[in-house]
Enzyme design. Structure first.
Site, short mmCIF file in Angstrom:
data_model
loop_
_atom_site.label_atom_id
_atom_site.label_comp_id
_atom_site.label_asym_id
_atom_site.label_seq_id
_atom_site.Cartn_x
_atom_site.Cartn_y
_atom_site.Cartn_z
N LYS A 289 23.66 21.29 27.65
CA LYS A 289 24.17 22.61 28.04
C LYS A 289 24.73 22.57 29.47
O LYS A 289 24.61 21.57 30.16
CB LYS A 289 23.06 23.65 27.92
C1 LIG Z 1 24.53 28.82 19.93
C2 LIG Z 1 23.16 28.24 20.12
N1 LIG Z 1 22.08 29.01 19.82
C3 LIG Z 1 20.83 28.55 19.99
C4 LIG Z 1 20.58 27.29 20.49
C5 LIG Z 1 19.16 26.82 20.60
O1 LIG Z 1 18.81 26.38 21.87
P1 LIG Z 1 17.73 25.21 22.03
O2 LIG Z 1 18.37 23.94 21.59
O3 LIG Z 1 17.46 25.21 23.51
O4 LIG Z 1 16.53 25.57 21.24
C6 LIG Z 1 21.67 26.46 20.84
C7 LIG Z 1 21.52 25.13 21.42
O5 LIG Z 1 21.13 24.13 20.95
C8 LIG Z 1 22.99 26.94 20.62
O6 LIG Z 1 24.06 26.18 20.90
#
Ligand SMILES: Cc1ncc(COP(=O)(O)O)c(C=O)c1O
Length: 365
Positions: A184
């Site tokens: 990210k």
């Molecule tokens: C659009 C979106 N929503 C939710 C997530 C979930 O985040 P995480 O991977 O930190 O759990 C991500 C990232 O992976 C994402 O790109």
């Protein structure tokens, strides 16, 4: 051959290493003062004007945010199908039903008109995704929510620092989740930060994060252990001091690509929107997969497809929505290709990306 240009590259420097070492030496590894400081600094840095709660991933942040907002079995939450599975999973994990809306062609984000067509008496809220770092149409979405008495939950996983008409993403909804996963725009290793509008929702989130306890052994609800560690928070605090520079680099890289790419559709930016280019996503109408493979083989340039299989086609949600009800989703899933835009790119990298895409797009035309 030239060195491989990866589609993403986490940046970890000496400052992050020193911060981790400081925490390790302190002996206080689990959630503690670093997490508290990170929560406050994150809210301040992005001008959110509301409290933030740190958790161990973006997904758990969304899940806890929904539970704390009262989303439960029998409710419906309107989500885009064109997103990462965590968006829809977090809704389904509460027992509620994700209802898939289409996206708009211009910004790849959920379509306000499609949202309106999905509202029923069971709809509890809308979860727009600020996809690729471009803000969703929050002015229209907030108006629809207000008119219909719905909550709004922002998925800002990819959009640290994005804004619409001067309002930062993360300051619109009942809550908003920012992912801190390594690829990210900034990271804590793994982690999620949730900005919360209402003090009671914030209190519930803190309870759910910690087994349902505010005071030890005085459990108020059935909770989880989704705490962030001080080790991860220390990394995130350092990254906060660097993220603005990285965002500017992403925007400059995107500007170069948009000025120089030919034969493909470059990503537009809406009036009043600040795009932070988590991804720089073009549309390749003919043979996207072939172009991606040739970019890698002939130019050693990596790329990504986010997302070739929309959520309504994934096994847990299959059969809920017809492809024909989501035409722009289906088109984007077939055409989207994300090119490297990360802050580590050199001018030579950018020129190689442009040369590769332009050569291949011309050859295919
Ligand atoms: C659009 C979106 N929503 C939710 C997530 C979930 O985040 P995480 O991977 O930190 O759990 C991500 C990232 O992976 C994402 O790109």
């Amino acid at each position: 051959m030239n060195e491989f240009i990866p589609p993403a590259k986490p940046l970890i420097g000496d400052e992050e290493r020193a911060a981790v070492d400081r925490v390790l030496r302190s002996g206080m590894l689990a959630q503690g003062p670093e997490v508290k400081a990170f929560e406050e600094e994150f809210a301040e840095h992005f001008g959110l004007g509301r409290a933030c709660v740190a958790v161990n991933s973006g997904t758990s942040g969304q899940h806890l945010g929904l539970l704390s907002s009262g989303v439960t079995a029998g409710d419906e939450v309107i989500v885009p199908s064109f997103t990462f599975a965590a968006t829809c999973n977090s809704v389904a994990l509460t027992g509620a039903t994700p209802v898939f809306a289409d996206i708009d062609a211009d910004d790849f984000c959920i379509s306000p008109a499609s949202i309106e067509s999905r509202i029923t008496e069971k709809t509890k809220g809308i979860m727009p995704v600020h996809l690729y770092g471009h803000p969703a149409k929050m002015d229209q979405i907030m108006a629809i929510a207000q008119k219909n008495g719905l909550q709004v939950y922002e998925d800002a996983a990819q959009a640290h620092g994005a804004s619409l008409n001067g309002t930062p993403v993360g300051a619109f909804g009942t809550f908003a989740m920012f992912s801190l996963y390594p690829t990210k725009n900034m990271t804590s290793g793994e982690g999620g930060m949730v900005s919360v509008e209402d003090a009671e929702v914030e209190r519930l989130m803190r309870l759910y994060r910690n087994q349902g306890m505010e005071k030890q052994y005085h459990n108020e609800v059935v909770g989880f252990n989704t705490r962030m560690t001080d080790i991860h928070a220390a990394i995130g605090r350092v990254q906060l001091t660097k993220v603005d520079g990285w965002t500017t680099a992403r925007q400059d890289n995107a500007a170069f690509l948009s000025e120089n790419l030919e034969g493909v559709t470059t990503p537009p930016v809406a009036d009043g929107a600040v795009h932070v280019y988590h991804q720089y996503t073009i549309r390749v109408p003919e043979d996207r997969d072939g172009l991606a493979a040739a970019l890698k083989e002939q130019f050693n340039v990596g790329s990504g497809m986010f997302y070739p299989v929309p959520n309504h086609q994934l096994k847990p949600f299959a059969g809920t929505t017809a492809d024909s009800d989501l035409p722009e989703t289906m088109k984007a899933a077939a055409e989207c290709l994300s090119l490297p835009v990360h802050p580590s790119l050199t001018q030579a990298d950018l020129e190689r990306i442009v040369e590769g895409v332009n050569t291949l797009a011309k050859a295919g035309a």
